[in-house]
Design a protein around this motif. Structure first.
Motif, mmCIF file in Angstrom:
data_model
loop_
_atom_site.group_PDB
_atom_site.id
_atom_site.type_symbol
_atom_site.label_atom_id
_atom_site.label_comp_id
_atom_site.label_asym_id
_atom_site.label_seq_id
_atom_site.Cartn_x
_atom_site.Cartn_y
_atom_site.Cartn_z
ATOM 1 N N ASP A 60 0.853 -1.305 -0.033
ATOM 2 C CA ASP A 60 0.083 -0.023 0.049
ATOM 3 C C ASP A 60 0.692 1.198 0.134
ATOM 4 O O ASP A 60 0.428 2.315 -0.489
ATOM 5 N N PRO A 92 -1.975 -10.474 1.859
ATOM 6 C CA PRO A 92 -3.107 -10.910 2.138
ATOM 7 C C PRO A 92 -4.283 -10.341 0.993
ATOM 8 O O PRO A 92 -5.275 -9.664 1.303
ATOM 9 N N LEU A 93 -4.068 -10.564 -0.165
ATOM 10 C CA LEU A 93 -4.767 -9.971 -1.279
ATOM 11 C C LEU A 93 -5.603 -11.023 -2.244
ATOM 12 O O LEU A 93 -6.355 -10.739 -3.216
ATOM 13 N N ARG A 95 -8.227 -12.698 -1.851
ATOM 14 C CA ARG A 95 -9.644 -12.805 -2.038
ATOM 15 C C ARG A 95 -10.128 -11.691 -2.873
ATOM 16 O O ARG A 95 -11.533 -11.746 -3.303
ATOM 17 N N ILE A 351 -8.240 -1.430 -1.716
ATOM 18 C CA ILE A 351 -8.103 -2.803 -1.295
ATOM 19 C C ILE A 351 -6.503 -3.005 -0.813
ATOM 20 O O ILE A 351 -6.470 -3.764 0.367
ATOM 21 N N THR A 354 -7.078 -1.580 2.837
ATOM 22 C CA THR A 354 -7.777 -2.521 3.793
ATOM 23 C C THR A 354 -7.113 -3.745 4.185
ATOM 24 O O THR A 354 -6.985 -4.123 5.357
ATOM 25 N N SER A 355 -5.934 -4.136 3.330
ATOM 26 C CA SER A 355 -5.466 -5.200 3.531
ATOM 27 C C SER A 355 -4.110 -5.000 4.424
ATOM 28 O O SER A 355 -3.468 -6.015 4.862
#
Length: 356
Positions: A60, A92-93, A95, A351, A354-355
């Motif tokens: 990020d 952790p992406l 999903r 995303i 969030t991760s």
């Protein structure tokens, strides 16, 4: 003369399998209609492509810096894509991985150099001059502040960067032929919805994006130039001077091969006939292409770029049809990758935040 000797392949081919999408993905709401530039917008005369790998544990951070600099990068046109490796087990992406994003495999005629393939991110920088494209690309990489590492980079240009009579962008490649006339019309919104923009089954942040394929293809120009123009035209399926199809009519002519089933006019192994047989079924496999020439001397060729809503239904299907084409002796794909271009940078930022 052996094709691989002529083209001086740098590495052995490597076939890489795509990953299976994770269960429990977030399904997209009705499609958004934001789109990044550099897909359906007219291709500028020069481009720099840079594939990057994220070096830390927090994608990020460099992505936020990159996105902010991209939004300020005028007048250059910058398109940011993400590769399948961004969704591997480092982050952790899984999903929120785009539905059909996979790692580019090696096709039968490829000799892929692993150092010139794939990447977590892809920057496509288009500009009116080569210097502007290169400087903008350099600035973007610096903006990531050490959070990324350059995996591969290519600079390209378009010779005779004009349009056809119907207004489709066209250029002349290093084999001396015009290309672009067979493209679907990027100005046709309904057609782009059918062929380019991906919606169904995509995670929410990706709805309205597109799948990008980049292929780095070395040309055996000296070998090609030994053949008479008439033979070159048979291998391409178009006249060299003006791009008109051997099947008849002007460059933009709408035609079929129904009256030439045996290939007496357009040979059955001609490039444009293999790429698009112009049947009712092949219509759904069309891809939106933009190409750039690269290099000089013994290492020169094409940076092939295309966009589609599904790589398997688009590029991969077309590529399999090209297996065994007459042109195969003169070209060597050695790099590139599969990427997903999100509709906007906001969704990508969301995303990653969030991760984190």
């Amino acid at each position: 003369m052996r094709r691989r000797d002529i083209l001086t392949a740098a590495a052995a081919a490597s076939t890489l399998a795509g990953c299976v999408p994770a269960a429990g993905r977030i399904v997209a709401p009705p499609p958004k209609r934001d789109h990044q530039p550099g897909v359906v917008t007219p291709p500028p005369g020069f481009a720099t492509l840079v594939a990057l790998d994220v070096t830390g544990s927090r994608p990020d951070r460099p992505l936020a810096a990159l996105a902010a600099r991209i939004e300020a990068a005028t007048p250059a046109t910058v398109t940011l894509g993400v590769g399948a490796s961004l969704f591997d087990d480092r982050f952790p992406l899984s999903r929120v991985r785009p539905r059909a994003l996979a790692t580019m495999p090696a096709f039968p005629s490829d000799v892929l150099d692993p150092a010139r393939c794939h990447g977590d991110l892809l920057l496509q920088v288009g500009a009116a001059s080569a210097e502007e494209a290169r400087v903008t690309a350099d600035d973007l990489v610096r903006a990531a502040d050490g959070g990324v590492r350059t995996r591969w980079r290519m600079d390209g240009y378009r010779t005779e960067n004009t349009v056809t009579a119907a207004g489709l962008p066209t250029t002349r490649n290093l084999f001396g032929f015009r290309e672009g006339a067979g493209n679907p019309d990027p100005r046709d919104g309904a057609l782009m919805d059918r062929l380019v923009w991906a919606d169904e089954g995509e995670p929410a942040w990706a709805a309205g994006g597109t799948y990008q394929v980049v292929r780095l293809i070395r040309f055996a120009v000296p070998l090609w130039n030994r053949d008479p123009v008439t033979r070159q035209e048979e291998m391409i399926g178009r006249h060299r001077a003006d791009g008109a199809p051997l099947a008849g009519g002007p460059e933009d002519a709408r035609f079929t091969y129904a009256d030439d089933p045996d290939g007496r006019v357009t040979p059955l192994d001609a490039h444009i006939r293999r790429a698009n047989p112009r049947t009712a079924d092949s219509e759904r496999h069309r891809i939106l292409r933009r190409g750039y020439s690269y290099g000089a001397g013994s290492d020169q060729g094409l940076i092939f770029i295309c966009f589609q809503r599904d790589i398997e239904a688009g590029f991969a299907t077309v590529q399999r049809r090209l297996d065994g084409e007459a042109l195969e002796r003169y070209v060597l794909p050695f790099g590139g990758g599969y990427y997903f271009v999100p509709p906007s940078l906001d969704g990508l930022r969301s995303i990653l935040t969030t991760s984190a």
